[in-house]
Motif scaffolding. Structure first.
Motif, PDB file in Angstrom:
ATOM      1  N   GLU A 258       0.804  -1.228   0.000  1.00 24.77           N
ATOM      2  CA  GLU A 258       0.000   0.000   0.000  1.00 24.77           C
ATOM      3  C   GLU A 258       0.839   1.281   0.000  1.00 24.77           C
ATOM      4  O   GLU A 258       0.381   2.314  -0.479  1.00 24.77           O
ATOM      5  N   TYR A 259       2.040   1.226   0.569  1.00 21.50           N
ATOM      6  CA  TYR A 259       2.824   2.451   0.734  1.00 21.50           C
ATOM      7  C   TYR A 259       4.225   2.261   0.175  1.00 21.50           C
ATOM      8  O   TYR A 259       5.072   1.605   0.789  1.00 21.50           O
ATOM      9  N   GLY A 260       4.451   2.824  -1.013  1.00 21.69           N
ATOM     10  CA  GLY A 260       5.742   2.682  -1.670  1.00 21.69           C
ATOM     11  C   GLY A 260       6.751   3.678  -1.150  1.00 21.69           C
ATOM     12  O   GLY A 260       6.427   4.570  -0.355  1.00 21.69           O
ATOM     13  N   ASP A 270      -4.467   4.499  -7.738  1.00 27.97           N
ATOM     14  CA  ASP A 270      -5.306   4.376  -6.548  1.00 27.97           C
ATOM     15  C   ASP A 270      -4.564   3.668  -5.419  1.00 27.97           C
ATOM     16  O   ASP A 270      -3.712   2.824  -5.659  1.00 27.97           O
ATOM     17  N   HIS A 271      -4.918   4.043  -4.202  1.00 25.42           N
ATOM     18  CA  HIS A 271      -4.519   3.233  -3.057  1.00 25.42           C
ATOM     19  C   HIS A 271      -5.284   1.916  -3.199  1.00 25.42           C
ATOM     20  O   HIS A 271      -6.422   1.920  -3.691  1.00 25.42           O
ATOM     21  N   PRO A 272      -4.695   0.771  -2.810  1.00 23.51           N
ATOM     22  CA  PRO A 272      -5.418  -0.500  -2.991  1.00 23.51           C
ATOM     23  C   PRO A 272      -6.817  -0.519  -2.369  1.00 23.51           C
ATOM     24  O   PRO A 272      -7.678  -1.272  -2.792  1.00 23.51           O
ATOM     25  N   LYS A 277      -8.280   9.857  -6.713  1.00 25.82           N
ATOM     26  CA  LYS A 277      -8.634  10.861  -7.723  1.00 25.82           C
ATOM     27  C   LYS A 277      -9.103  12.184  -7.119  1.00 25.82           C
ATOM     28  O   LYS A 277      -8.919  13.238  -7.701  1.00 25.82           O
ATOM     29  N   ARG A 278      -9.748  12.109  -5.969  1.00 25.67           N
ATOM     30  CA  ARG A 278     -10.303  13.324  -5.374  1.00 25.67           C
ATOM     31  C   ARG A 278      -9.893  13.429  -3.909  1.00 25.67           C
ATOM     32  O   ARG A 278      -9.412  12.463  -3.317  1.00 25.67           O
ATOM     33  N   GLU A 279     -10.098  14.606  -3.364  1.00 24.45           N
ATOM     34  CA  GLU A 279      -9.688  14.820  -1.965  1.00 24.45           C
ATOM     35  C   GLU A 279     -10.638  15.790  -1.278  1.00 24.45           C
ATOM     36  O   GLU A 279     -11.318  16.583  -1.931  1.00 24.45           O
ATOM     37  N   ARG A 280     -10.661  15.716   0.034  1.00 19.98           N
ATOM     38  CA  ARG A 280     -11.461  16.658   0.817  1.00 19.98           C
ATOM     39  C   ARG A 280     -10.522  17.680   1.450  1.00 19.98           C
ATOM     40  O   ARG A 280      -9.688  17.347   2.285  1.00 19.98           O
ATOM     41  N   ARG A 281     -10.651  18.916   0.984  1.00 15.64           N
ATOM     42  CA  ARG A 281      -9.866  19.997   1.584  1.00 15.64           C
ATOM     43  C   ARG A 281     -10.511  20.330   2.919  1.00 15.64           C
ATOM     44  O   ARG A 281     -11.709  20.637   2.979  1.00 15.64           O
ATOM     45  N   ILE A 282      -9.735  20.224   3.996  1.00 15.96           N
ATOM     46  CA  ILE A 282     -10.291  20.475   5.329  1.00 15.96           C
ATOM     47  C   ILE A 282     -10.880  21.891   5.367  1.00 15.96           C
ATOM     48  O   ILE A 282     -10.231  22.853   4.962  1.00 15.96           O
TER      49      ILE A 282
END
Ligand code: MTE
Length: 313
Positions: A258-260, A270-272, A277-282
């Motif tokens: 999962e973490y290279g 994608d993470h497994p 693709k998208r993110e939540r900006r705090i």
């Protein structure tokens, strides 16, 4: 040669009318001499080994709004103080960082144990406003105060054998109670290639929002690598080692699938267990698209010309 866009280089004096700029500098100078320095160094309390005073204010034309300081200091990943997002602030309150030293070792001409102010000269501090994209698909925009890591590494004179730089967090389960549980391989370890470490965007940071680094954000000194997932930005660093072989890193040791090692922000890989693709900006409601290299493609893509990024994730 990596050619950086002007936006990283402009100093405040070049964009602020000179009179205003001078007034501000004079104010800061006066404030620090008459004890008003507390205005700038308001936090954390008396235990810090490094205080952010005057610094060169960076001007970076990120369109993004800066995330609120309250969010950045209350929603954290710092497993040494617990795995909940609010744990680090709560559990690091009494973490003392005075007399902090960093051990420099490996392939360089100037190994040794350095006091923080000898490694990071207070007069060389500058502000950098960067996006931080966590691998968990949330993000923030943070005004860091620090020094480009490359300028520090050059002083340490790496030899031709130095192909990577390895970093280590303090290992002290009494001061860092989260280390009493084996949630990760302690101490937390991270690493960069020497080219990544020398890249002008890579910052060794001792503060944020114009103040000394809060404990929960990695006091007294942490790495900031804005084009990589946040876990590469290792906190509370006590060791820097120049190595010939790729160093072990804590997350890769725990879950290599999962973490290279590279962990560049990449919306196409994608993470497994979830999409990147998208993110939540705090602080925002709607998700936004994640940008290749977290928006720093122009500056850093050249580092990876010879790498297949889908394999070298
Ligand atoms: N460094 C150490 N030593 N321990 C950690 O648990 N978490 C990482 C990184 N550095 C972590 C660390 C992760 S997953 C992220 S997203 C960032 O720190 C979070 O930084 P912030 O809490 O300042 O936003």
């Amino acid at each position: 040669m990596i050619k950086l866009k002007k936006r990283w280089e402009i100093s405040e004096s070049e964009v602020t009318p000179e009179s205003l700029y001078r007034q501000r500098r004079e104010f800061i100078k006066a404030a620090s001499t008459i004890g008003g320095a507390m205005l700038l160094n308001a936090w954390p309390a008396a235990n810090a080994s490094y205080r952010v005073g005057d610094y060169r204010k960076g001007v970076i034309s990120l369109d993004d709004e800066i995330t609120g300081e309250e969010d950045v200091t209350a929603y954290n990943n710092f497993y040494e103080f617990g795995t909940g997002k609010e744990d680090p602030r709560e559990n690091s309150k009494r973490f003392m960082t005075d007399d902090w030293t960093v051990v420099v070792s490996g392939a360089c001409e100037k190994p040794g144990t350095y006091g923080l102010e000898d490694l990071i000269k207070p007069s060389e501090l500058e502000e950098r406003i960067y996006r931080l994209r966590c691998v968990e698909a949330w993000s923030m925009v943070i005004p860091w105060v620090g020094v480009p890591l490359g300028s520090i590494l050059r002083e340490l004179q790496p030899t031709s054998a130095a192909r990577y730089v390895a970093f280590k967090t303090l290992h002290d389960p009494v001061r860092m109670p989260g280390q009493q549980r084996a949630v990760l391989h302690w101490p937390y370890r991270e690493g960069l290639t020497i080219a990544e470490a020398m890249h002008p965007l890579t910052l060794l940071s001792v503060g944020m929002y114009g103040k000394t680094m809060p404990n929960q954000n990695g006091a007294p000194v942490r790495l900031v690598v804005p084009w990589k997932y946040g876990f590469k930005s290792i906190k509370s660093i006590v060791g820097i080692e120049f190595t010939e072989v790729q160093p072990l890193t804590s997350w890769n040791m725990s879950i290599p699938r999962e973490y290279g090692f590279y962990s560049n922000v990449n919306p196409e890989v994608d993470h497994p267990r979830w999409s990147q693709k998208r993110e939540r900006r705090i602080g925002e409601i709607f998700k936004r698209d994640t940008l290749m290299f977290n928006g720093y493609e122009e500056e850093v893509a050249g580092l990876y010309d010879d790498l297949d990024l889908s394999v070298n994730f």
